[in-house]
Design an enzyme around this catalytic site. Structure first.
Site, PDB file in Angstrom:
ATOM      1  N   CYS A  38      -3.620  35.591 -35.817  1.00 30.73           N
ATOM      2  CA  CYS A  38      -2.659  34.521 -35.991  1.00 30.73           C
ATOM      3  C   CYS A  38      -2.353  33.899 -34.627  1.00 30.73           C
ATOM      4  CB  CYS A  38      -1.380  35.089 -36.615  1.00 30.73           C
ATOM      5  SG  CYS A  38       0.020  33.971 -36.551  1.00 30.73           S
ATOM      6  N   GLU A  39      -2.442  32.574 -34.531  1.00 27.69           N
ATOM      7  CA  GLU A  39      -2.246  31.924 -33.239  1.00 27.69           C
ATOM      8  C   GLU A  39      -0.777  31.879 -32.808  1.00 27.69           C
ATOM      9  OE1 GLU A  39      -1.951  27.195 -34.400  1.00 27.69           O
ATOM     10  OE2 GLU A  39      -3.918  28.029 -33.934  1.00 27.69           O
ATOM     11  N   HIS A  40       0.135  32.190 -33.741  1.00 29.60           N
ATOM     12  CA  HIS A  40       1.558  32.141 -33.392  1.00 29.60           C
ATOM     13  C   HIS A  40       2.011  33.395 -32.650  1.00 29.60           C
ATOM     14  CE1 HIS A  40       1.819  29.346 -37.124  1.00 29.60           C
ATOM     15  NE2 HIS A  40       1.561  28.662 -36.036  1.00 29.60           N
ATOM     16  N   HIS A  41       1.491  34.553 -33.065  1.00 30.74           N
ATOM     17  CA  HIS A  41       1.911  35.814 -32.441  1.00 30.74           C
ATOM     18  C   HIS A  41       0.740  36.637 -31.899  1.00 30.74           C
ATOM     19  CE1 HIS A  41       5.026  34.807 -35.536  1.00 30.74           C
ATOM     20  NE2 HIS A  41       5.846  35.117 -34.531  1.00 30.74           N
ATOM     21  N   GLN A  46      -4.138  30.642 -41.429  1.00 32.19           N
ATOM     22  CA  GLN A  46      -4.973  30.828 -42.618  1.00 32.19           C
ATOM     23  C   GLN A  46      -5.276  29.514 -43.322  1.00 32.19           C
ATOM     24  OE1 GLN A  46      -3.677  33.973 -45.250  1.00 32.19           O
ATOM     25  NE2 GLN A  46      -4.725  33.089 -47.016  1.00 32.19           N
ATOM     26  N   HIS A  94      -0.738  39.409 -43.390  1.00 32.53           N
ATOM     27  CA  HIS A  94      -0.460  39.030 -42.011  1.00 32.53           C
ATOM     28  C   HIS A  94       0.461  40.067 -41.364  1.00 32.53           C
ATOM     29  CE1 HIS A  94      -1.924  34.710 -42.194  1.00 32.53           C
ATOM     30  NE2 HIS A  94      -1.999  35.117 -43.464  1.00 32.53           N
ATOM     31  N   CYS A 104       1.956  39.774 -38.608  1.00 30.72           N
ATOM     32  CA  CYS A 104       3.133  39.126 -38.018  1.00 30.72           C
ATOM     33  C   CYS A 104       4.271  39.036 -39.038  1.00 30.72           C
ATOM     34  CB  CYS A 104       2.775  37.740 -37.491  1.00 30.72           C
ATOM     35  SG  CYS A 104       2.177  36.598 -38.759  1.00 30.72           S
TER      36      CYS A 104
END
Length: 271
Positions: free
Chosen positions: A165-168, A206, A234, A236
């Protein structure tokens, strides 16, 4: 080499009218000189011809060798450049891991952590290896002309998916189903899995990943339609934040006839 017959003949003489004998060895010597001269000239001509051919061959080979050396040198230079970039990336990741460990108060020199920065670097390199890969090279021309029914889809279910995941920068993972309606071309089935791997081994969300897989397959196969469905968990969402361990995210992308034909779409969604 064949020796002229007169070399093996006995010594002769001429009988003159007055009964004297005249030695004809000098005639034989002249003939020997003539033959020897001819042999020498032939030998020199042969040497000259051989030298000329050898020189041309050497020149041609030198030209080819020079061209080949240039190509090899270009390849070596390119590989060295790529190796240098790869080494610098790896070193940077190792340093990042060391800083991270020190930032949370860990001792990077204790036994359990001495090799952790190196392991971390290798893991991140693998999980983001899709940035260094080309879908076109992975497919490698594995498209085949086939007179198949243009109304019947080809479906591959339960393709494993692992991404970050690019956020976390925490993993999400699950299964992906891919279906396409051929347009006189079929793709090697394993290539569908490779496409999923290359696009997922990058920082992703995703929703975008699902769309990219569909768009890529449509572009490569020129199919009448492509459908992709992904189900993933996920971390995260599971191990932090709301901490919902059993939550599953489902995303879909429909293109071409799958978007316009309700029957095909229902068939794809049927488990």
């Amino acid at each position: 080499m064949r020796v002229p017959e007169f070399f093996n003949t006995p010594l002769t003489c001429e009988i003159s009218m007055n009964g004297t004998c005249k030695n004809t060895d000098h005639l034989r010597e002249e003939r020997v000189e003539d033959v020897a001269g001819g042999l020498l000239k032939g030998h020199l001509d042969l040497v000259e011809s051989t030298d000329s051919t050898t020189e041309k061959s050497f020149s041609d080979n030198r030209s080819v060798s020079s061209s080949g050396s240039s190509n090899v040198q270009d390849t070596i230079t390119t590989n060295l450049g790529e190796s240098s970039d790869s080494f610098e990336r790896h070193k940077s990741l190792v340093n990042v891991a060391q800083v991270l460990l020190e930032s949370i108060g860990e001792d990077v020199n204790r036994e359990g952590l001495r090799k952790t920065p190196e392991r971390f670097a290798k893991a991140i390199e693998f999980l983001t290896s899709g940035y260094q890969q080309s879908v076109e090279e992975a497919v490698n021309g594995a498209l085949f002309e086939e007179d198949v029914d243009a109304q019947e889809p080809v479906t591959v279910r339960d393709i494993d998916v692992f991404s970050l995941c690019e956020h976390h920068m925490l993993p999400f993972f699950g299964k992906c189903t891919v279906s396409y309606v051929p347009n006189k071309k079929v793709i090697g089935l394993s290539k569908l899995g490779r496409i999923v791997d290359i696009l997922s081994r990058r920082l992703q969300v995703q929703e975008r990943l699902t769309k990219q897989i569909a768009e890529t397959i449509e572009k490569i196969t020129e199919a009448h339609g492509v459908a992709v469905e992904m189900e993933a968990r996920h971390l995260c969402m599971a191990c932090r934040g709301v901490q919902k361990n059993n939550a599953v995210t489902i995303t879909r992308s429909m293109r071409g006839v799958f978007k316009n034909n309700a029957i095909l779409r229902q068939e794809f969604l049927k488990k």
